[in-house]
Design a protein around this motif. Structure first.
Motif, mmCIF file in Angstrom:
data_model
loop_
_atom_site.group_PDB
_atom_site.id
_atom_site.type_symbol
_atom_site.label_atom_id
_atom_site.label_comp_id
_atom_site.label_asym_id
_atom_site.label_seq_id
_atom_site.Cartn_x
_atom_site.Cartn_y
_atom_site.Cartn_z
ATOM 1 N N SER A 20 0.827 -1.203 0.000
ATOM 2 C CA SER A 20 0.000 0.000 0.000
ATOM 3 C C SER A 20 0.862 1.254 0.000
ATOM 4 O O SER A 20 2.047 1.221 0.350
ATOM 5 C CB SER A 20 -0.931 0.004 1.215
ATOM 6 O OG SER A 20 -0.171 0.121 2.405
ATOM 7 N N TYR A 21 0.221 2.367 -0.377
ATOM 8 C CA TYR A 21 0.938 3.638 -0.531
ATOM 9 C C TYR A 21 1.636 4.053 0.753
ATOM 10 O O TYR A 21 2.662 4.735 0.723
ATOM 11 C CB TYR A 21 -0.071 4.711 -0.958
ATOM 12 C CG TYR A 21 0.512 6.112 -0.967
ATOM 13 C CD1 TYR A 21 0.291 6.996 0.098
ATOM 14 C CD2 TYR A 21 1.307 6.523 -2.028
ATOM 15 C CE1 TYR A 21 0.846 8.253 0.093
ATOM 16 C CE2 TYR A 21 1.861 7.784 -2.032
ATOM 17 C CZ TYR A 21 1.621 8.650 -0.968
ATOM 18 O OH TYR A 21 2.172 9.893 -0.980
ATOM 19 N N GLN A 80 -3.945 9.462 0.050
ATOM 20 C CA GLN A 80 -3.992 9.380 -1.403
ATOM 21 C C GLN A 80 -5.136 10.191 -2.008
ATOM 22 O O GLN A 80 -4.972 10.869 -3.010
ATOM 23 C CB GLN A 80 -4.104 7.917 -1.838
ATOM 24 C CG GLN A 80 -2.759 7.184 -1.767
ATOM 25 C CD GLN A 80 -2.850 5.812 -2.405
ATOM 26 O OE1 GLN A 80 -3.432 4.912 -1.842
ATOM 27 N NE2 GLN A 80 -2.275 5.672 -3.574
ATOM 28 N N ASN A 81 -6.329 10.125 -1.353
ATOM 29 C CA ASN A 81 -7.466 10.823 -1.954
ATOM 30 C C ASN A 81 -8.014 11.933 -1.082
ATOM 31 O O ASN A 81 -8.967 12.612 -1.456
ATOM 32 C CB ASN A 81 -8.578 9.817 -2.282
ATOM 33 C CG ASN A 81 -8.980 9.002 -1.048
ATOM 34 O OD1 ASN A 81 -8.898 9.498 0.074
ATOM 35 N ND2 ASN A 81 -9.400 7.758 -1.265
#
Length: 878
Positions: free
Chosen positions: A104-105, A183-184
């Protein structure tokens, strides 16, 4: 009224702000310190990286205590961008070796920000149970460079319990803890008291871990309840304000008095007890008489000098980290204090034996490491320690502390760092490989220790690395595989030996530089599947260790495919043919040396059978057992002097008499037959006993000449000489001593050396051969015509006799060119005053043709086969 309302609401909001400040600090402290297990493991990994080259094995051992805790769901180690290990292995074994980008990021974010990253609740990849966890990612940084990271996943409910947010509800507050998804940018709820609450008017505090987290709280009944509103109307504003003021003054007064009392007992830099406070607390422990108490004293020698080097800010950070370091390491009840600049004292109320005392002290010393940068290079000061056991109710704390410190300085004053360094150097000279110069805290001694360590690593590099190609050698293979087996005897791995077919032609036809460039490219291609487990064990033979578990045939085919494209050096293109041999641990050997012997046997079989891929199998196992049987029988026969020496007579054509014989070794197979002489000698050469075998045959043959040579009218006895016998120091003197000890003239002895071996070793052998010739020993060039077959160099060789190999003599009846070559050899030999012996003559036609060519001697089945000594006596007696 509005002002009072605002004042009351404002008061409650400030109260909420105080609560938020407390919980924010608590959450940050818990996430970065108390609950965080990743940072300590990463610091230990960084400190241990130069001591333990196999990070995966070390890390698994280091993380074992963590994995025993029920709240720990996963522990992982990345070296660079590659996952080296992830526990428990039963769940995450398949992830080992994957790149950072496959996760994952948040893993990549830890690499980018280069600080602790906390994420949660999340569900781990490959977790079949799908449990929610909090993920702690601690990067390993050295000089601002990212080296890897440690990941620890803790159970969601455990982490939330440690945060203590439920206490807010007990205080009458609704709460919501949420974070911004990096991320978002979306909002993700971490924990909350109610799902239907509106927190738009709540008090908020924002902090970073390093993603943005927000804690919002508000009173459950609102900032001002209906009862409070009614009370405001009824109560006197002035009285309420006065009471609040008095309460505030009283509260502050109490806090100030308490702070003054505590300040007198606490070290301000660390928050630990000072000497006065620690002594009082220890007295309380000793007086209650519950259980024995152990006192540990830690001293960082040279701390004052180191503190000046690192500066006040860095020193402050170190001192503030000491309590957390102790809390993370010590899991039982303890007292801790800072006595002065570089010394600490710890009391443990726990039953411990002597070994546990020492292990605890060593472990906490590692936790208290002080990092110092000298001339741009990081160094570490490790505390030295001393400990004593205190009996409750029988001693006073002040006396015990003084006794402990005196014992420490009495011991330290009797130790000589120079003497210790000298002893370690002596251990290195004796061949010990685990000597480490890192036990000093004084900065000057530490620099000297580091210099010794660098020199030791350089020596190891020279010992374990091929100097031309910067790749591991045979010794490094033995060391690496020994470490693999030692760390986990159940771990399987495979060995692959890659041999470049006919590589010597490139050196001969072009140059050694061209050959080296070819080998460099071979190494580059082989490094893809093997990485650091690649070794050059002999010339153009490479050995690789694979931990992948891939099938041997598939892996071997993949190795061959690496050489489908030719190797290009400058304007030249070289197509390479490779031969691959394979075996596996533990099926084909349980020790590194056994595996190496077996893989070399596989490669030798592959060459003999002209196979490009050979996997260890039952046939090879039988061959190895046969070789082991031959070697055992040979050693036993030489030791017991039961090894047979047979003789083949040699015909002198000038007078049609047997004037010489060749001594040949014969080893019984125990079944009425004999092993091949070539196989016996080859095994003796490969196992380092050919000198012993050669001496045995030379003694027997010389004794035979002494006892029977004159009676049988033999002028010479021929004995085969291995190149290993010839190249050892003082070989000529040793051989002459054996000849003289039999009581015969050296002129009766002919030592036979294979042509190809002599030409390859002529520079080293020439001096020994000349000395033998001056003493009267004749030197014969055996198997002439097999290797070089060039007549031009005959005049330059230190030989007296050339023996023409059977491969040439058997063609003289069918090939005019071979017969012409034979006559040319005889003519060239005559010019150089050399005698010529034709070997392997089996038929009358061959005998007549060879005799007409002008050779001097003939040896072969046409005249006689090799025979035992008694049979030879009867044969020549007729």
């Amino acid at each position: 009224m509005i002002w009072i309302y605002s004042a009351v609401v404002g008061l409650r909001q400030r109260e909420a702000e105080n609560i938020l400040f407390y919980y924010r600090e608590k959450i940050i402290l818990q996430m970065r310190g108390t609950v965080n297990e990743a940072t300590a493991l990463a610091q230990t990994a960084h400190a241990m990286k130069s001591l333990e080259p196999d990070a995966a094995a070390w890390f698994e051992a280091a993380a074992a205590p963590l994995m025993e805790r029920p709240e720990v769901r996963m522990v992982g180690l990345f070296e660079g961008d590659v996952l080296t290990a992830m526990l428990p292995r039963s769940k995450y074994e398949k992830l080992t070796g994957q790149e950072l980008r496959n996760f994952s990021y948040i893993y990549t974010m830890s690499k980018v920000v280069k600080e602790l990253v906390v994420e949660g609740p999340v569900v781990l990849q490959n977790d079949p149970e799908g449990q929610e966890v909090f993920l702690f990612l601690q990067p390993i940084i050295e000089e601002d460079a990212y080296l890897g990271q440690v990941a620890v996943a803790l159970e969601r409910d455990y982490v939330l319990k440690q945060l203590g947010l439920n206490a807010l509800s007990d205080q009458g507050y609704d709460y919501e803890l949420w974070r911004v998804e990096p991320q978002n940018g979306s909002k993700e709820i971490v924990a909350g008291s109610r799902t239907d609450a509106d927190f738009s008017h709540a008090q908020k505090t924002v902090f970073n871990l390093p993603t943005q987290w927000t804690l919002s709280i508000q009173p459950t009944a609102g900032w001002l309840s209906g009862e409070q509103r009614l009370g405001l109307i009824l109560l006197c504003v002035l009285l309420q304000a006065l009471l609040l003021s008095l309460v505030g003054l009283l509260y502050r007064s109490i806090r100030q008095k308490r702070a003054l009392r505590e300040a007198d007992r606490v070290d301000q830099a660390t928050g630990l007890y000072n000497r006065k406070g620690f002594t009082a607390a220890l007295d309380g422990w000793l007086q209650d008489g519950v259980s024995p108490v152990t006192l540990f004293y830690f001293s960082i020698e040279g701390y004052a000098q180191a503190a000046r080097l690192i500066g006040p800010d860095e020193e402050k950070r170190y001192l503030q980290s000491v309590p957390d370091r102790m809390s993370e390491y010590i899991h039982s009840l303890f007292l801790a204090g800072r006595l002065d600049e570089g010394s600490y004292i710890v009391a443990l109320r726990e039953e411990m034996d002597e070994q546990k005392h020492d292990d605890f002290a060593k472990g906490l010393s590692l936790e208290l490491l002080l990092q110092v940068r000298i001339d741009g290079e990081k160094s570490f000061l490790m505390p030295r320690y001393q400990y004593i056991r205190c009996e409750p109710g029988k001693s006073r704390a002040a006396e015990q502390i003084s006794s402990l410190i005196r014992a420490y300085y009495d011991r330290v004053s009797g130790e000589s760092p120079i003497r210790t360094l000298t002893e370690k150097c002596r251990q290195l000279i004796e061949g010990k490989s685990d000597v480490v110069f890192d036990e000093y805290t004084d900065l000057e001694m530490m620099e000297l220790s580091k210099t010794f360590n660098r020199y030791r690593r350089q020596v190891e590099q020279l010992a374990y690395s091929d100097p031309i190609f910067a790749v591991g050698n045979r010794l490094k293979f033995l060391r690496d595989t020994n470490m693999l087996i030692s760390y986990d005897k159940k771990r399987r791995f495979s060995l692959y030996c890659v041999d470049i077919c006919s590589f010597s032609q490139y050196n001969e036809l072009f140059s050694a530089d061209i050959g080296d460039e070819i080998l460099h490219e071979v190494l580059r291609r082989l490094s893809r599947p093997f990485g650091s487990y690649l070794y050059r064990i002999n010339g153009d033979v490479f050995l690789g260790v694979s931990l992948s578990g891939e099938g041997a045939v598939s892996f071997a085919d993949r190795l061959k495919s690496l050489f489908a494209e030719p190797v290009v050096v400058g304007n030249l293109s070289f197509p390479l043919q490779v031969r691959v041999a394979a075996c596996a641990y533990p099926e084909h050997g349980e020790t590194p040396s056994a595996l190496l012997d077996h893989i070399q046997s596989v490669l030798r079989f592959a060459k003999e059978a002209d196979q490009t891929v050979t996997i260890y199998n039952d046939q090879l196992d039988e061959m190895i057992r046969t070789e082991a049987d031959i070697l055992h029988r040979l050693k036993k026969a030489v030791r017991q002097e039961t090894l047979e020496v047979w003789y083949q007579p040699i015909m002198r054509l000038a007078d049609n008499r047997y004037s010489a014989a060749e001594a040949l070794v014969r080893l019984s197979d125990g079944k009425g037959g004999y092993f091949s002489a070539g196989q016996v000698i080859s095994l003796a050469e490969r196992n380092g006993i050919v000198e012993e075998l050669g001496d045995y045959v030379l003694r027997k043959a010389c004794q035979f000449m002494h006892d029977c040579g004159g009676a049988l009218e033999l002028k010479r006895i021929g004995i085969n000489l291995s190149v290993q016998q010839l190249l050892v120091g003082n070989s000529a003197d040793h051989l002459l001593k054996l000849i003289h000890s039999a009581g015969i003239d050296p002129r009766l002895v002919t030592l036979e050396i294979t042509e190809s071996i002599l030409i390859q070793s002529i520079d080293q052998a020439a001096q020994a051969l000349e000395k033998l010739r001056r003493a009267g020993v004749h030197i014969a060039l055996d198997d002439f015509g097999v290797g070089y077959s060039s007549l031009n160099y005959l005049s330059n060789l230190p030989v007296d006799i050339i023996k023409i190999d059977r491969s040439l003599t058997r063609q003289i009846l069918t090939s005019p060119k071979q017969y012409a070559l034979l006559k040319s050899i005889v003519e060239m030999a005559s010019i150089n005053e050399l005698s010529v012996v034709a070997e392997g003559v089996e038929t009358r036609a061959e005998q007549q043709a060879i005799a007409n060519s002008g050779v001097h001697y003939i040896q072969g089945y046409y005249y006689a086969r090799p025979m035992p000594e008694e049979e030879l006596r009867r044969f020549l007696g007729h």
